[in-house]
Design a protein around this motif. Structure first.
Motif, PDB file in Angstrom:
ATOM      1  N   UNK A  38     -39.562  61.702  -6.768  1.00 48.57           N
ATOM      2  CA  UNK A  38     -39.662  61.857  -5.306  1.00 48.57           C
ATOM      3  C   UNK A  38     -38.391  62.497  -4.735  1.00 48.57           C
ATOM      4  N   UNK A  39     -37.231  62.093  -5.240  1.00 46.05           N
ATOM      5  CA  UNK A  39     -35.970  62.686  -4.769  1.00 46.05           C
ATOM      6  C   UNK A  39     -35.957  64.187  -5.042  1.00 46.05           C
ATOM      7  N   UNK A  40     -36.405  64.565  -6.242  1.00 49.13           N
ATOM      8  CA  UNK A  40     -36.440  65.986  -6.596  1.00 49.13           C
ATOM      9  C   UNK A  40     -37.411  66.767  -5.716  1.00 49.13           C
ATOM     10  N   UNK A  41     -38.386  66.070  -5.135  1.00 49.53           N
ATOM     11  CA  UNK A  41     -39.333  66.705  -4.210  1.00 49.53           C
ATOM     12  C   UNK A  41     -38.860  66.591  -2.760  1.00 49.53           C
ATOM     13  N   UNK A  42     -37.642  66.037  -2.573  1.00 47.76           N
ATOM     14  CA  UNK A  42     -37.084  65.781  -1.237  1.00 47.76           C
ATOM     15  C   UNK A  42     -37.948  64.818  -0.422  1.00 47.76           C
ATOM     16  N   UNK A  43     -38.663  63.948  -1.099  1.00 54.51           N
ATOM     17  CA  UNK A  43     -39.467  62.909  -0.433  1.00 54.51           C
ATOM     18  C   UNK A  43     -38.678  61.608  -0.514  1.00 54.51           C
ATOM     19  N   UNK A  44     -37.614  61.544   0.298  1.00 47.81           N
ATOM     20  CA  UNK A  44     -36.653  60.444   0.178  1.00 47.81           C
ATOM     21  C   UNK A  44     -37.199  59.100   0.628  1.00 47.81           C
ATOM     22  N   UNK A  45     -38.105  59.094   1.604  1.00 46.84           N
ATOM     23  CA  UNK A  45     -38.690  57.809   2.048  1.00 46.84           C
ATOM     24  C   UNK A  45     -39.445  57.162   0.885  1.00 46.84           C
ATOM     25  N   UNK A  46     -40.255  57.973   0.179  1.00 50.13           N
ATOM     26  CA  UNK A  46     -41.006  57.465  -0.973  1.00 50.13           C
ATOM     27  C   UNK A  46     -40.055  57.058  -2.091  1.00 50.13           C
ATOM     28  N   UNK A  47     -38.987  57.834  -2.273  1.00 45.79           N
ATOM     29  CA  UNK A  47     -37.994  57.507  -3.295  1.00 45.79           C
ATOM     30  C   UNK A  47     -37.342  56.156  -2.992  1.00 45.79           C
ATOM     31  N   UNK A  48     -37.020  55.935  -1.709  1.00 47.59           N
ATOM     32  CA  UNK A  48     -36.418  54.650  -1.311  1.00 47.59           C
ATOM     33  C   UNK A  48     -37.354  53.487  -1.618  1.00 47.59           C
ATOM     34  N   UNK A  49     -38.642  53.671  -1.324  1.00 44.19           N
ATOM     35  CA  UNK A  49     -39.612  52.599  -1.589  1.00 44.19           C
ATOM     36  C   UNK A  49     -39.688  52.294  -3.083  1.00 44.19           C
ATOM     37  N   UNK A  50     -39.732  53.344  -3.907  1.00 45.85           N
ATOM     38  CA  UNK A  50     -39.798  53.144  -5.363  1.00 45.85           C
ATOM     39  C   UNK A  50     -38.537  52.438  -5.867  1.00 45.85           C
ATOM     40  N   UNK A  51     -37.379  52.795  -5.316  1.00 46.28           N
ATOM     41  CA  UNK A  51     -36.132  52.138  -5.715  1.00 46.28           C
ATOM     42  C   UNK A  51     -36.109  50.674  -5.276  1.00 46.28           C
ATOM     43  N   UNK A  52     -36.599  50.405  -4.072  1.00 44.87           N
ATOM     44  CA  UNK A  52     -36.642  49.012  -3.605  1.00 44.87           C
ATOM     45  C   UNK A  52     -37.562  48.182  -4.499  1.00 44.87           C
ATOM     46  N   UNK A  53     -38.668  48.770  -4.955  1.00 46.00           N
ATOM     47  CA  UNK A  53     -39.566  48.067  -5.881  1.00 46.00           C
ATOM     48  C   UNK A  53     -38.845  47.779  -7.196  1.00 46.00           C
ATOM     49  N   UNK A  54     -38.076  48.763  -7.691  1.00 43.62           N
ATOM     50  CA  UNK A  54     -37.328  48.582  -8.936  1.00 43.62           C
ATOM     51  C   UNK A  54     -36.281  47.474  -8.779  1.00 43.62           C
ATOM     52  N   UNK A  55     -35.605  47.446  -7.630  1.00 44.53           N
ATOM     53  CA  UNK A  55     -34.573  46.429  -7.383  1.00 44.53           C
ATOM     54  C   UNK A  55     -35.189  45.029  -7.332  1.00 44.53           C
ATOM     55  N   UNK A  56     -36.385  44.908  -6.768  1.00 44.17           N
ATOM     56  CA  UNK A  56     -37.062  43.603  -6.755  1.00 44.17           C
ATOM     57  C   UNK A  56     -37.322  43.115  -8.183  1.00 44.17           C
ATOM     58  N   UNK A  57     -37.607  44.051  -9.081  1.00 44.74           N
ATOM     59  CA  UNK A  57     -37.894  43.690 -10.474  1.00 44.74           C
ATOM     60  C   UNK A  57     -36.629  43.449 -11.289  1.00 44.74           C
ATOM     61  N   UNK A  58     -35.531  44.120 -10.914  1.00 42.58           N
ATOM     62  CA  UNK A  58     -34.287  44.042 -11.681  1.00 42.58           C
ATOM     63  C   UNK A  58     -33.094  43.942 -10.722  1.00 42.58           C
ATOM     64  N   UNK A  59     -32.974  42.806 -10.000  1.00 40.15           N
ATOM     65  CA  UNK A  59     -31.951  42.690  -8.954  1.00 40.15           C
ATOM     66  C   UNK A  59     -30.515  42.691  -9.477  1.00 40.15           C
ATOM     67  N   UNK A  60     -30.319  42.519 -10.784  1.00 36.01           N
ATOM     68  CA  UNK A  60     -28.959  42.484 -11.343  1.00 36.01           C
ATOM     69  C   UNK A  60     -28.447  43.874 -11.700  1.00 36.01           C
ATOM     70  N   UNK A  61     -29.296  44.888 -11.582  1.00 34.04           N
ATOM     71  CA  UNK A  61     -28.939  46.236 -12.023  1.00 34.04           C
ATOM     72  C   UNK A  61     -28.157  46.977 -10.939  1.00 34.04           C
ATOM     73  N   UNK A  62     -26.854  47.071 -11.128  1.00 34.81           N
ATOM     74  CA  UNK A  62     -25.982  47.715 -10.145  1.00 34.81           C
ATOM     75  C   UNK A  62     -26.273  49.194  -9.948  1.00 34.81           C
ATOM     76  N   UNK A  63     -26.728  49.862 -11.006  1.00 31.50           N
ATOM     77  CA  UNK A  63     -27.035  51.299 -10.901  1.00 31.50           C
ATOM     78  C   UNK A  63     -28.142  51.555  -9.880  1.00 31.50           C
ATOM     79  N   UNK A  64     -29.085  50.630  -9.799  1.00 31.88           N
ATOM     80  CA  UNK A  64     -30.183  50.807  -8.848  1.00 31.88           C
ATOM     81  C   UNK A  64     -29.672  50.796  -7.411  1.00 31.88           C
ATOM     82  N   UNK A  65     -28.704  49.932  -7.128  1.00 28.59           N
ATOM     83  CA  UNK A  65     -28.133  49.874  -5.780  1.00 28.59           C
ATOM     84  C   UNK A  65     -27.371  51.162  -5.457  1.00 28.59           C
ATOM     85  N   UNK A  66     -26.671  51.715  -6.472  1.00 28.86           N
ATOM     86  CA  UNK A  66     -25.975  52.997  -6.280  1.00 28.86           C
ATOM     87  C   UNK A  66     -26.983  54.095  -5.965  1.00 28.86           C
ATOM     88  N   UNK A  67     -28.072  54.139  -6.729  1.00 27.16           N
ATOM     89  CA  UNK A  67     -29.105  55.146  -6.492  1.00 27.16           C
ATOM     90  C   UNK A  67     -29.686  54.992  -5.091  1.00 27.16           C
TER      91      UNK A  67
END
Length: 174
Positions: free
Chosen positions: A133-162
């Motif tokens: 989504x980021x590569x398509x400049x669809x940042x809202x969708x990218x944010x949602x996908x990242x938030x879903x990933x963070x819910x699944x792996x809240x200890x992953x610091x790289x996800x917060x950076x992304x």
């Protein structure tokens, strides 16, 4: 002739010794002797999947679902494998994507959307979807996908950076 349980016992003995190839042979011998026994296909599929043999794992999983009439446990296993296959296909598309075209990113995002539907717990599929989504400049969708990933792996610091980087890109677009 050996019963299915006898074959499984031999296979599990091999698994405990980390001899997955021999375990697979036991499961395949069992399937040959008892071709209508769905659980043998299921167990063989799991062992193939653990050995990173995705195509035979998918084949055996499909047969287990078919023979069992759609047993829930077998269907869930099959969906997880199908999600893994879609994720791998998307990964290849993204790796070979030429920068001047958005077609591979569109196809990858389609595959990854399906992968996250089949296996909602796949952190990898969510992260890759965010990247597509980021590569398509669809940042809202990218944010949602990242938030879903963070819910699944809240200890992953790289996800917060992304997440922060994606928020900054979204701001710069507005």
């Amino acid at each position: 002739m050996m019963k299915p349980e006898d074959y499984m016992q031999q296979a599990y003995r091999c698994i405990l010794q980390n001899d997955f190839e021999q375990a697979i042979r036991w499961f395949e011998d069992a399937i040959h002797a008892h071709p209508e026994h769905a659980e043998l296909y299921y167990r063989c599929s799991i062992t193939h999947a653990r050995s990173k043999h995705l195509l035979p794992a998918l084949e055996y999983a499909r047969k287990a679902v078919e023979l069992s009439g759609g047993a829930e446990e077998y269907v869930l296993h099959l969906q997880t494998l199908e999600a893994k296959q879609l994720t791998l296909r998307a990964k290849l598309l993204l790796e070979q994507a030429a920068s001047e075209t958005s077609k591979p990113y569109v196809e990858a995002s389609r595959l990854l959307t399906e992968a996250t539907r089949l296996d909602p717990l796949s952190v990898e599929a969510h992260v890759m979807l965010a990247l597509a989504y980021s590569d398509l400049n669809e940042y809202e969708s990218a944010l949602q996908a990242l938030q879903d990933a963070i819910l699944l792996d809240p200890q992953n610091g790289q996800l917060y950076q992304m997440l922060q980087q994606t928020k900054q890109r979204l701001k710069s677009m507005q």
